[in-house]
Design an enzyme around this catalytic site. Structure first.
Site, mmCIF file in Angstrom:
data_model
loop_
_atom_site.group_PDB
_atom_site.id
_atom_site.type_symbol
_atom_site.label_atom_id
_atom_site.label_comp_id
_atom_site.label_asym_id
_atom_site.label_seq_id
_atom_site.Cartn_x
_atom_site.Cartn_y
_atom_site.Cartn_z
ATOM 1 C CG ASP A 117 12.349 -86.725 -50.897
ATOM 2 O OD1 ASP A 117 11.799 -87.816 -51.149
ATOM 3 O OD2 ASP A 117 12.073 -85.678 -51.490
ATOM 4 C CG ASP A 330 8.721 -90.630 -52.856
ATOM 5 O OD1 ASP A 330 9.842 -90.317 -52.411
ATOM 6 O OD2 ASP A 330 7.878 -89.786 -53.200
#
Length: 452
Positions: A117, A330
């Site tokens: 992430d 992201d």
């Protein structure tokens, strides 16, 4: 006659060896595209993904990813606006559509998994003894069995940087990550040996979670924080990896994607385009880019954002003079979310460019869908970043969300008035995406990520 057979066999054997050698060379060239410490990334819907629930349908993850992308966008917006409380929901969940990375911690090394992430900083995993933990079939890390486990001293600068709860009565440096929907992890800040592939790194700070729960489900382990703040492993390993990492995400659930770390993990060659990476002080974990314009087919819309320009180029990156980011790239957000006005333009332009009649999603989740049986020709959607034009991945722009139904994976920001866009992982599949924190760039290069 025997000589003839032998000659024929020799020729066949030689031909087979040449074929194998050519195949080897092709794969060697493909692997050469991604250098450094290379690990596998597992598709969220892969049978190999330990976070995937066995009963989940092949369409389940993408529908859940829609909801989680919206939740994550809400959380990011609140963080950007200065609300650092834990009241807001984010999509850092096992079912959230994130790609999963396998790594090891401890001495001897214990294999574990975490969602890779770029929007999170703290790397954490469940630890024994669990006061409250969610179920996982993988072995839970036991710090007492590791020779290299060390608690972070309370009077250290490391504790000050990492701990959100400070020190308790027992002088244990504690952290907390809460996601607002009752999902959270609480534990102690510790140092441990981290193993990526065949390379070990000593004294890496991470969160050893003893109280974890909420909506985390299935066989979860935790998060691998690849964000830009000091607590992420990218920052912690800066001396060894030189601020560089690269990933290539495949849309195919049955193929393996890759992620690499290190000075050699760079994207270069024909069709590689770079855009400045903008660092903002608060929150520092997000990777910002500047989106100047978006084109759909023959229609184009300039994005309302601060003025930006490139005054020249220098070796290793793009020289920026005035660039203020308006889009976050992201890997933990699946869909791409656009500000309201920009989304309306994209929605209308895509709809106008496709002659087929849209159909309603049976679950009323995705706004723009078509029957896959129609002979569809989708328009090119190009994100014009500063210095780099990137076509949104065709395989990720329209995705089958149920049998025979293809839907647009670019959606509107949930917060009306938000001027921040989020470039999700579906828009970047089949691209080699390289982050160079020293040069201050993100580089894109089209590739077939299923072949790495």
């Amino acid at each position: 006659m025997v000589s003839s057979v032998r000659a024929s066999h020799s020729i066949h054997q030689s031909s087979t060896m040449e074929s194998k050698f050519m195949i080897f060379c092709v794969f060697a060239l493909l692997f050469a595209e991604i250098n450094g410490i290379t690990l596998d990334l597992i598709h969220p819907d892969s049978p190999l993904n330990p976070f995937r629930h066995p009963s989940q349908s092949r369409f389940g993850y993408i529908r859940q990813a829609f909801r989680n992308s919206q939740s994550r966008a809400a959380y990011i917006n609140h963080r950007i606006n200065g609300d650092f409380s834990t009241k807001f929901e984010t999509a850092v969940k096992p079912a959230g559509g994130g790609y999963v990375m396998k790594y090891s911690i401890g001495t001897p090394p214990v294999e574990t998994y975490g969602i890779a992430d770029t929007g999170s900083d703290i790397t954490w995993t469940q630890c024994k003894p669990c006061k409250t933990c969610f179920n996982q079939s993988l072995p839970i890390f036991d710090p007492k069995k590791s020779r290299s486990y060390k608690m972070v001293p309370c009077d250290s600068s490391t504790c000050t940087s990492f701990a959100s709860l400070g020190c308790d009565a027992d002088d244990i440096c504690r952290y907390q990550v809460a996601y607002g929907d009752q999902s959270s992890t609480v534990g102690e800040v510790a140092m441990e040996t981290l193993r990526l592939g065949n390379t070990s790194f000593k004294s890496v700070v991470f969160g050893c979670g003893f109280e974890n729960g909420g909506t985390f489900s299935g066989d979860s382990s935790g998060i691998v924080g690849l964000g830009g703040d000091v607590t992420s492993i990218i920052s912690q390993l800066d001396r060894q990896i030189g601020g560089k990492f690269v990933y290539c995400l495949s849309p195919d659930a049955n193929s393996t994607s890759r992620i690499s770390f290190g000075p050699d993990a760079v994207v270069k060659g024909a069709k590689a385009v770079s855009t400045p990476l903008i660092k903002k002080p608060k929150p520092a974990n997000f990777y910002w880019l500047n989106l100047e314009r978006i084109t759909v087919g023959g229609k184009s819309l300039t994005v309302k954002s601060p003025a930006s320009e490139i005054s020249g180029r220098r070796e290793g990156g793009v020289k920026q003079t005035k660039v203020e980011g308006n889009v976050i790239i992201d890997s933990g957000t699946t869909l791409t979310l656009l500000p309201y006005d920009l989304y309306n333009f994209t929605y209308s332009a895509v709809r106008d460019a496709i002659p087929a009649t849209p159909v309603t999603d049976s679950q009323n989740i995705f706004p723009l869908c078509y029957k896959s049986a129609d002979k569809l020709v989708f328009p090119r959607i190009v994100a014009h970043f500063t210095g780099a034009d990137v076509e949104l991945s065709p395989k990720g722009t329209f995705v089958e969300v149920e049998e025979g139904l293809l839907c647009l994976t670019v959606i509107s920001q949930v917060r009306i008035g938000s001027d921040v866009a989020i470039f999700g992982n579906l828009s970047g599949i089949d691209y080699i995406v390289g982050y160079d924190l020293v040069a201050g760039t993100v580089t894109f290069k089209p590739a077939d990520c299923s072949k790495f």
